[in-house]
Design a protein around this motif. Sequence first.
Motif, PDB file in Angstrom:
ATOM      1  N   GLU A  77       0.838  -1.203   0.000  1.00 57.83           N
ATOM      2  CA  GLU A  77       0.000   0.000   0.000  1.00 57.83           C
ATOM      3  C   GLU A  77       0.874   1.254   0.000  1.00 57.83           C
ATOM      4  O   GLU A  77       1.913   1.309   0.671  1.00 57.83           O
ATOM      5  N   ASN A  78       0.438   2.265  -0.771  1.00 53.93           N
ATOM      6  CA  ASN A  78       1.125   3.553  -0.760  1.00 53.93           C
ATOM      7  C   ASN A  78       1.105   4.098   0.666  1.00 53.93           C
ATOM      8  O   ASN A  78       0.044   4.174   1.293  1.00 53.93           O
ATOM      9  N   ILE A  79       2.260   4.467   1.192  1.00 54.29           N
ATOM     10  CA  ILE A  79       2.313   4.902   2.595  1.00 54.29           C
ATOM     11  C   ILE A  79       1.486   6.170   2.840  1.00 54.29           C
ATOM     12  O   ILE A  79       1.082   6.436   3.970  1.00 54.29           O
ATOM     13  N   LYS A  80       1.194   6.943   1.789  1.00 54.39           N
ATOM     14  CA  LYS A  80       0.351   8.137   1.961  1.00 54.39           C
ATOM     15  C   LYS A  80      -1.093   7.757   2.267  1.00 54.39           C
ATOM     16  O   LYS A  80      -1.846   8.570   2.808  1.00 54.39           O
ATOM     17  N   SER A  81      -1.481   6.532   1.919  1.00 50.40           N
ATOM     18  CA  SER A  81      -2.861   6.104   2.163  1.00 50.40           C
ATOM     19  C   SER A  81      -3.015   5.449   3.536  1.00 50.40           C
ATOM     20  O   SER A  81      -4.131   5.117   3.944  1.00 50.40           O
ATOM     21  N   LEU A  82      -1.902   5.262   4.239  1.00 47.17           N
ATOM     22  CA  LEU A  82      -1.939   4.641   5.570  1.00 47.17           C
ATOM     23  C   LEU A  82      -1.988   5.707   6.653  1.00 47.17           C
ATOM     24  O   LEU A  82      -1.567   6.846   6.452  1.00 47.17           O
ATOM     25  N   SER A  83      -2.499   5.339   7.793  1.00 44.81           N
ATOM     26  CA  SER A  83      -2.466   6.229   8.952  1.00 44.81           C
ATOM     27  C   SER A  83      -1.018   6.466   9.349  1.00 44.81           C
ATOM     28  O   SER A  83      -0.213   5.519   9.422  1.00 44.81           O
ATOM     29  N   LEU A  84      -0.653   7.721   9.597  1.00 45.28           N
ATOM     30  CA  LEU A  84       0.712   8.033  10.025  1.00 45.28           C
ATOM     31  C   LEU A  84       1.080   7.262  11.282  1.00 45.28           C
ATOM     32  O   LEU A  84       2.193   6.749  11.418  1.00 45.28           O
ATOM     33  N   ALA A  85       0.129   7.199  12.222  1.00 44.43           N
ATOM     34  CA  ALA A  85       0.391   6.493  13.482  1.00 44.43           C
ATOM     35  C   ALA A  85       0.660   5.017  13.229  1.00 44.43           C
ATOM     36  O   ALA A  85       1.605   4.439  13.782  1.00 44.43           O
TER      37      ALA A  85
END
Length: 593
Positions: free
Chosen positions: A411-419
């Motif tokens: 998954e693109n890390i921009k689509s994941l929760s930062l936490a």
Amino acid sequence: MSVPNTQSTRAYTSLLPIFSFIKPYKWVAALALLALVVTAGLNLSIGQAVKFVIDSGFIAGSKEELTEAISGLILLISLVAVGTFSRFYLISWLGERVSADIRQAVFNQIVHLHPSYFEENRSGELMSRLTTDTTLLQSIVGSVLSMALRSSLVLIGGLVMLLVTNLKLTLIVVACVPVILVPIMIFGKRVRKLAENSQSAIADISTYAGEVIQNIKVVQSYTHEEREKGAFGGEVEKAFSVAKQRIKQRALLIAAVILLTFSAISAMLWVGGMDVLEGRMSGGELGAFVFYAIMVAMSVATIAEVYGELQRAAGATSRLIEILQIKSAIKDAAVPIEMKEGERTAIAFNNVGFNYPSRPDSAALQAINLRIESGKVVALVGPSGAGKTTLFELLQRFYDPQIGEIQRNGENIKSLSLADLRQSMGMVPQQPVLFSSDVWHNIRYGNPDASDEQVIEAAKRAHAHEFIEQLPEGYDSFLGEQGVRLSGGQKQRIAIARAILKDPELLLLDEATSALDAQSEFHVQAALNELMHTRTTLIIAHRLATVTHADMIVVMDKGRIVATGTHHSLLEESPLYQRLCELQFEKAKSGAV
């Protein structure tokens, strides 16, 4: 007069955001305002009591009426005291509460700002805003606004009572008001500008002192104590010079207002005295008029002083609101996707290109394509400035690439929760960061909910338990600022224990043994081996001997990946890797000889 009016309007407008922090406590503010209005009314009533005492007591010669008048005056004064207590307590509580909320809001904003913000803004200045500026606002909300409102009410009420008491004398007082307001406008503008400069100078002092104290060993080793004392003295004197100008302008403002105000009262007294002597007004009326005139004069003087404080507060408010309005360049996903588990590819860099915001014309990374499989140990090697640390920073989303994308478990890390993204990673830097607290806090930073037993177990696995037990107070020992009471190897093992306690899926190691002695390196390397077991691990390798058994070695140079493979394959295929190995291993041999 248009410029001062514009400056005044701008000053008051910049204070408006404070009211959003007052809103949650509107009932406290309403009660404080009620106490203020009632107290102002009671203060004005004292003038009529004075008139009654003079005319019905002293001049009439009646002991009964004098006693009655004095009793009424004491009652009024008692009510004023109760009202003043209520007003002071409520408004001071509100000031402290609002100041605390603003300080918390600013800190909450700072800890979420993107790292590039801190490249362009000094930590000392941010600390000054958190402390000095918020303390100034506390005094504004807790006392100055109250004084301004009270004085405004008394000024308006006093003028009304003056009109009721004697029209002719009131016209004299009113005619003097514009003359008194002129210096307020002129000096107020100067005070505001100097107040902003003064706050900036204080921030400079804080920054300079912080850097010297933080690096005190370097200062002393180069015997720069006297030089630093002189330089700091220069910063202090610069701040004092600005403060001196601000004080001078405020003093001139207050002095001018007092001179003009009491000159007007003196003229009014002369005219009023003539009217009393000629029988056109009673002594009680003159006494009441003098009382109201003095209240009006004191109100004008207070407003003049408060005006300078409000101008000063406007600068502090604008600086704080400026921080609160900053939008972080790293934004959390609006609707985060849940991170997948068990994916074969743990990390993927797809044609990533990146320039640091502070160096927009210099590419830190170019056309990075890299696949890292789950459970593998991958080493990043290359000369200084090759882009190894930048990969770590992008992976943790301290920055976002301008080109390409980074994937975590597909998954693109921009689509994941930062936490979620950052919680899945554990970072052990080359220079470990410890906090000014005890051992418990520093290890438990990896998992704040961990029990004491879990902390001790993590310390044992990090080969840190033995030396921690030998500290004066064991796990309760205070480590000093940045862990100054520990050696380099001990700090590193505390940092590893923290990472073990976090139990991350992905481990990021900025090789932790390059600056350690042999014994410390043995313990730290053993702890790292324990930590790396069964995890996906990325290592920034400064010493190639420590990563010869890595599953994959990535050779970087000038922001590009120039080769990938195992130690043996790279020795045959990569000239840069060969050269790095030759330099290090030859140096090691010569050192051994």
